[in-house]
Scaffold this motif. Sequence first.
Motif, short mmCIF file in Angstrom:
data_model
loop_
_atom_site.label_atom_id
_atom_site.label_comp_id
_atom_site.label_asym_id
_atom_site.label_seq_id
_atom_site.Cartn_x
_atom_site.Cartn_y
_atom_site.Cartn_z
N UNK A 266 63.35 37.89 44.53
CA UNK A 266 63.42 36.57 43.90
C UNK A 266 63.70 36.70 42.41
N UNK A 267 63.03 37.64 41.77
CA UNK A 267 63.21 37.82 40.32
C UNK A 267 64.61 38.33 40.02
N UNK A 268 65.06 39.33 40.78
CA UNK A 268 66.39 39.89 40.56
C UNK A 268 67.46 38.82 40.78
N UNK A 269 67.29 38.02 41.82
CA UNK A 269 68.27 36.97 42.11
C UNK A 269 68.29 35.90 41.02
N UNK A 270 67.11 35.56 40.50
CA UNK A 270 67.04 34.54 39.44
C UNK A 270 67.80 35.01 38.20
N UNK A 271 67.58 36.26 37.81
CA UNK A 271 68.28 36.79 36.64
C UNK A 271 69.78 36.87 36.92
N UNK A 272 70.15 37.33 38.11
CA UNK A 272 71.56 37.46 38.47
C UNK A 272 72.25 36.10 38.45
N UNK A 283 66.69 35.46 28.36
CA UNK A 283 65.88 35.02 29.50
C UNK A 283 64.48 35.58 29.28
N UNK A 284 63.47 34.73 29.40
CA UNK A 284 62.08 35.15 29.27
C UNK A 284 61.39 34.97 30.61
N UNK A 285 60.72 35.99 31.08
CA UNK A 285 59.88 35.92 32.28
C UNK A 285 58.47 36.27 31.86
N UNK A 286 57.50 35.52 32.36
CA UNK A 286 56.12 35.68 31.89
C UNK A 286 55.18 36.08 33.00
N UNK A 287 54.14 36.79 32.61
CA UNK A 287 53.04 37.09 33.51
C UNK A 287 52.25 35.81 33.80
N UNK A 288 51.47 35.84 34.85
CA UNK A 288 50.50 34.77 35.09
C UNK A 288 49.58 34.71 33.87
N UNK A 289 49.48 33.56 33.25
CA UNK A 289 48.69 33.45 32.02
C UNK A 289 47.22 33.79 32.24
N UNK A 290 46.74 33.69 33.48
CA UNK A 290 45.34 33.99 33.76
C UNK A 290 45.12 35.38 34.35
N UNK A 291 46.14 36.21 34.33
CA UNK A 291 45.92 37.59 34.77
C UNK A 291 45.27 38.38 33.63
N UNK A 292 44.40 39.30 34.00
CA UNK A 292 43.73 40.18 33.03
C UNK A 292 42.96 39.40 31.96
N UNK A 312 56.09 41.79 38.86
CA UNK A 312 57.11 41.11 38.06
C UNK A 312 57.45 41.91 36.80
N UNK A 313 56.44 42.43 36.14
CA UNK A 313 56.68 43.21 34.93
C UNK A 313 57.51 44.46 35.24
N UNK A 314 57.17 45.16 36.31
CA UNK A 314 57.92 46.34 36.70
C UNK A 314 59.37 46.00 36.98
N UNK A 315 59.60 44.87 37.64
CA UNK A 315 60.96 44.45 37.96
C UNK A 315 61.75 44.13 36.70
N UNK A 316 61.12 43.42 35.78
CA UNK A 316 61.80 43.07 34.53
C UNK A 316 62.15 44.33 33.75
N UNK A 317 61.25 45.29 33.70
CA UNK A 317 61.52 46.51 32.94
C UNK A 317 62.65 47.33 33.57
N UNK A 318 62.74 47.30 34.90
CA UNK A 318 63.84 47.99 35.55
C UNK A 318 65.18 47.33 35.21
N UNK A 319 65.20 46.00 35.17
CA UNK A 319 66.41 45.28 34.80
C UNK A 319 66.77 45.56 33.33
N UNK A 320 65.76 45.65 32.49
CA UNK A 320 66.01 46.00 31.09
C UNK A 320 66.59 47.41 30.98
#
Length: 369
Positions: A266-272, A283-292, A312-320
């Motif tokens: 889903x994340x890869x497709x959204x960016x694509x 493009x900014x993708x964010x963590x769940x604000x209530x995580x951690x 999600x973070x791992x996916x974003x970093x791979x795309x970066x």
Amino acid sequence: MFKLFKYWKESLLGSLFCVLSICGFAQEKKWHNILQENALEGRVSAIKAEDGYARLPLSLKNEVREPVWNLGQDAAGVYVDFKTNASSIVVKYKVNGGLNMPHMPSTGVSGLDLYAKSSNSNQWNWITGNYSFKDTISYTFQNYVTEPNSTYRLYLPLYNSVEWMELGIGENDQLEFLHQKTKPIIVYGTSIAQGACASRPGLGWTNWMGRNFDEEVVNLAFSGNGRLEQPILDLIKKEDASVFILDCVPNLGITAERTEEKLIGLIVNAVKTIRSEHPITPIVIAAHSSSQVPGVLNKKNTDGYNLSSAIAEKTVKELQNNGDKNLYWLTSKEIGLDNSSTVDYAHPNDLGMEKIAAAYTRLLQKIIK
């Protein structure tokens, strides 16, 4: 007996005078139909007059799921900018849904919010209003002091659809609706971005953040239904935006149906999808604000929020790492919620909204050209 009659006569005349004065005040107002005068801001360019106060165009009705369509009728993030010399402003309108929710008051679900800033300042100041929540809702703003040539911003309800709305000023007062000619900030998100659970519309984080920028902010957040779905992605990719914000992780928890692989997809497709039209727009993708969030003991919720955010973070970093230099990740640590920041460990209160708005503001000030 005569004295009693005289007392009642004077009371009746006094009451009648008050009624006539109120009626006279109402009759002296010059009313502007906000929709007919094309005054609404904070919506995608595909919106047309026949779409009313909605955030989604009618052309999408058969393309999106019913909950998304229904939530798209809410006026979250929609606002009106104007200039006026009026010393009193009255807004009356009608909504189509319930006035409030168990975790969110009428002033946030169905209310309005008015701000103003002078021409030589970037500081937006709040104007409180007297409100009445009946079949027709009304807000009266008066006894305020603003600089000449100030800009006013009126925010519409966060969690209700508007049937009609009129803005009234004195018969001899002037009013000019304003429109921002900028590349918008597009936000695709969940209930948190839609505004739950701000106490009033101006404190929803997208509205709060928007007052820090000259760019128009478009809120495409759908409570429980911010799922990176293709029809919404196809809608927003048509916008010539200054930045795209995808804050959908809170609605993308890992389940039996939504596996880790599906979330990554889903994340890869959204960016694509966005990159197909906007190869270098941030493009900014964010963590769940209530995580951690420290100090919260509900382990199941915490684990779920943390898991989807980590994926999600791992996916974003791979795309970066694969070459997307204009893709950004906003961490929950940067947002900085604590155990006093939410109503129910998911939906921010006003304190939490301020923290989210501040985190996005810090990031966007670095990346918006």
